[in-house]
Every structure is written in structure tokens, then in C-alpha cells.
Scaffold this motif. Structure first.
Motif, PDB file in Angstrom:
ATOM      1  N   GLN A 168     -12.913  41.008   4.197  1.00  0.00           N
ATOM      2  CA  GLN A 168     -12.478  41.866   3.092  1.00  0.00           C
ATOM      3  C   GLN A 168     -12.499  41.133   1.757  1.00  0.00           C
ATOM      4  OE1 GLN A 168     -12.124  45.122   3.377  1.00  0.00           O
ATOM      5  NE2 GLN A 168     -12.661  44.856   5.548  1.00  0.00           N
TER       6      GLN A 168
ATOM      7  N   GLN B 188     -15.887  46.998   8.927  1.00  0.00           N
ATOM      8  CA  GLN B 188     -15.785  45.770   9.711  1.00  0.00           C
ATOM      9  C   GLN B 188     -17.176  45.165   9.884  1.00  0.00           C
ATOM     10  OE1 GLN B 188     -12.859  44.385  10.743  1.00  0.00           O
ATOM     11  NE2 GLN B 188     -11.893  46.052   9.578  1.00  0.00           N
TER      12      GLN B 188
ATOM     13  N   GLN C 178     -22.979  48.548   6.692  1.00  0.00           N
ATOM     14  CA  GLN C 178     -22.308  47.589   7.568  1.00  0.00           C
ATOM     15  C   GLN C 178     -23.185  46.364   7.834  1.00  0.00           C
ATOM     16  OE1 GLN C 178     -21.685  48.730  11.694  1.00  0.00           O
ATOM     17  NE2 GLN C 178     -19.698  47.684  11.715  1.00  0.00           N
TER      18      GLN C 178
END
Length: 398
Positions: free
Chosen positions: A29, A57, A138
Motif C-alpha cells: 500500500q 492486493q 493488479q
């Protein structure tokens, strides 16, 4: 996939910032926050960035995939056998017929041979059937944080993806693709999409995912920008004299055809060389394998993904789609590669013999390789794990 090995040109401040990006999954993050600042500076709205990254994630499997690119790891005869097989040729001919009017318009506009455009489509995504399943944001976010020396490149591609979403050209839910971020029917990298994708169907959007005309036109535009010469060939297979020095070969070591002719190079049927401009001699499997004269259009195909095996697959597939025959000279191996149909048969035979390979889909993964090794041990063969003709024939015999 379009040139995943090339580095993006980022501002110096962005490259310096990358050295401070964390390398642990727990800090993902924090890494995203640093990228967010760069994305906003590049014109991505905070709202778009937040919608695409909130709760995101990392997918660490993309790091493994980064180290297993088949263009650089697979023997040329295996690579070619799986990409230029009877089924892909037949499907390519069907697509040439189905999209004949679209391809004719593309050729008029960009000058690129329709069969080459279709061959790119066939190699990149099996004519849209296998465009990839990994969410681009992602994958590229993971690579931006954990891609080692290539983090800067992948961060540029992530920001380009966010710009595509912000522009509204492609449905964000359909932005899935390869581990490296290539997406759509002909697997454009996001930054390349921003530069060269075009509207092929006239709806005002550039959608290489859900619009085949957009994908075909965009691919032709890419090849045209890479130096495609209208009306010229990519090259063809040749026969070398016994006296030929392999050190003279190389895609970029071009000479006039008259120079190659003087050395005794001919076409495979013994006829003289023909074609315009200078050419190189390509020896993809060394001096004992097939040889090819390659012209400027081969280089244009090569630019799409910087691997000679990849360019040769597209080039030869395009010829086969147009009705040409297979490569004449045998590959220098005693264990030739298998077509996709043969790979499926191999997997089915392994399952029948009691091995777990998953679904027999023709894709050779770790399970299939381990099963081949087990079968080789049982049959008294050298243990290689190679999905070639030797193990297939042995399993056919029981």
C-alpha cells in the motif's frame, strides 16, 4: 505481446523515487501511494486511481511468469510447432474470410498485408480466444513494486492503463491480459495503445478488446509505424552452401541479394533469390537447421515483440494462411515439437497412464512436465520432461 523487454522513458525524478519503493508485500500500500503521486503528476485523476487501487492486493505469481517467457526459454522447434500448427492455419483462413472487408480497408489505409495482421492475432491470442485473464491494474501494480530493475517500465505501463480507463476507450472490467500487461485481441501494451491504437469501426472509441476491427486496424498501424513496406515480403526459406560461414548470419547483418547469391545461397528449390532491398540470413536453430532470407518487413514484425522466434512464427503463419507450405528443412533435433492437438493427445495419454496433468488443454505446465518425467522413468527413456514426439510415440504404444 508488444515488446515487454523495452524500458519506458520516465522523468528522472520518477526513476529516483523507484529506488525508495518497498520490496515487501506488507508495504504494497505504501508503494501504491508513491505510484499514485506519480500517476497524478502524469494526468491521472485521484478518483480514477482510488477506484482502481482501493483494496488492491499484489499477485506475486506474475513475478514467476516474468522469468518464464517462452520466446526466450523454449527450443525454437517446440515454440514453432505449438504456434504454427494446422488448427491455427485453418482458423486463420476462416478469419481472413470472415473479416475480408475489414482487412481490405486496413490494407488500403496502412499498406499492411492482411495475412500478417491475422497472423499476429493468431499468435497473440489465438484469434481472441486466449487474450489472458490477469487484471491489468493488479499485475502492473505488482510489477511496479516488485519487478526489480524493470519497476520503472512497469510503473509507466500502469499509469498508461489508468489513462486508458480515464479516457473510456475500453471497459475497465475487460482490461485483463498477460502477466506483463499486454491486453486485447492483439495484445497491446498500454503505453503502445495510447500511442498507436486506432478506431477501426468508426464508433469513436479505440477498443482492441471488444472490437476486432479496432484491434486489426491498430495492429496494422503499429506495423506501418515500425517500417512495414507495402507489397514487399518478409522473407522466405533458403538453402545455404556447405561453405557458408555462420558468422555472416544475423537479422541485422544485411547485404544485397546479389552478395548472398554470389556466396551460393538459393531458394530451397534451387532457384535464384528474389526480392527488393538488402536482406539478412536468419539461422534460428544454428547452421544445421532451417535458414531464411529476411527483409525489412521481418524487422517490422520483430518490433512487435523483440524475439526472432516470435517474428518467425508470425511470418511463417502468415504464409501458411495464404496457402504456402511448411518449413522444408528439418529442425536439428531427434525429438521434434508437438502441435497443440498432439499436446492434448499427450496429456490424455498421461492421464490414462495414471498421471495428474489437470485438464488436457495442450498447455504444457509444471504438472505435465513432471508427468512426462515419471512416464519416461517408467518406460526406461532418458528423463528430460520434454513434451516431444519421442514420449508421445512411446505412450501411444502403451
Amino acid at each position: 505481446m508488444i515488446a515487454p523487454m523495452k524500458k519506458a522513458l520516465l522523468p528522472a525524478f520518477a526513476l529516483l523515487a523507484l529506488s525508495a519503493l518497498p520490496a515487501s508485500a506488507a508495504s504494497f500500500q505504501s508503494c501504491l501511494a508513491a505510484i499514485g503521486a506519480r500517476a497524478q503528476a502524469a494526468g491521472v485523476s485521484p478518483a480514477v486511481f482510488a477506484r482502481q487501487t482501493n483494496g488492491l492486493q499484489p499477485d506475486m505469481t506474475v513475478i514467476d511468469a516474468m522469468n518464464k517467457q517462452p520466446e526466450f526459454k523454449t527450443a525454437i522447434w517446440d515454440y514453432m510447432a505449438g504456434l504454427v500448427d494446422a488448427q491455427r492455419v485453418a482458423d486463420g483462413k476462416q478469419m481472413m474470410s470472415k473479416y475480408a472487408s475489414v482487412l481490405a480497408g486496413v490494407q488500403r489505409r496502412y499498406g499492411v498485408d492482411p495475412a500478417t495482421v491475422v497472423a499476429v492475432w493468431g499468435v497473440e491470442s489465438n484469434y481472441g480466444e486466449s487474450p489472458g485473464t490477469r487484471p491489468l491494474v493488479q499485475s502492473l501494480a505488482t510489477l511496479s513494486c516488485y519487478g526489480g530493475r524493470r519497476q520503472g517500465y512497469f510503473m509507466g505501463e500502469l499509469i498508461a492503463t489508468l489513462k486508458i480507463i480515464q479516457r473510456g476507450d475500453v471497459n475497465p472490467d475487460h482490461l485483463v491480459g498477460s502477466w506483463a500487461g499486454a491486453f486485447g485481441n492483439t495484445q497491446f501494451m498500454p503505453s503502445t495503445f495510447l500511442r498507436l491504437a486506432v478506431d477501426g469501426d468508426g464508433d469513436g472509441r479505440r477498443d482492441v478488446v471488444d472490437s476486432v476491427p479496432d484491434a486489426l486496424a491498430s495492429t496494422a498501424n503499429y506495423l506501418a509505424h515500425s517500417g512495414w513496406q507495402p507489397g514487399a515480403r518478409w522473407g522466405y526459406e533458403v538453402r545455404l552452401p556447405a561453405s557458408f560461414k555462420p558468422g555472416l548470419a544475423g537479422r541485422t547483418r544485411k547485404r544485397a541479394l546479389s552478395a548472398w547469391t554470389a556466396m551460393g545461397v538459393t531458394r530451397t528449390d534451387g532457384s535464384p533469390l528474389s526480392g527488393g532491398g538488402s536482406a539478412g540470413i536468419l539461422l534460428p536453430a544454428g547452421p544445421r537447421g532451417p535458414a531464411f532470407v529476411v527483409f525489412r518487413n521481418f524487422d517490422a514484425i520483430y518490433a512487435y515483440n523483440a524475439a526472432e522466434s516470435y517474428a518467425l512464427a508470425i511470418a511463417t503463419l502468415s504464409d501458411r494462411i495464404k496457402g504456402g507450405g511448411p518449413i522444408v528443412t528439418p529442425w536439428p533435433t531427434d525429438d521434434p515439437g508437438l502441435s497443440r492437438a498432439q499436446r492434448k493427445e499427450l496429456q490424455a495419454l498421461l492421464i490414462r497412464a495414471g498421471y495428474d496433468v489437470g485438464t488436457p488443454d495442450g498447455s504444457i505446465g509444471d504438472k505435465t512436465i513432471e508427468a512426462i518425467k515419471g512416464a519416461e522413468r517408467r518406460l526406461g527413456l532418458p528423463v528430460t520432461g520434454h513434451p516431444g514426439l519421442t514420449i508421445l510415440q512411446a505412450l501411444r504404444k502403451g
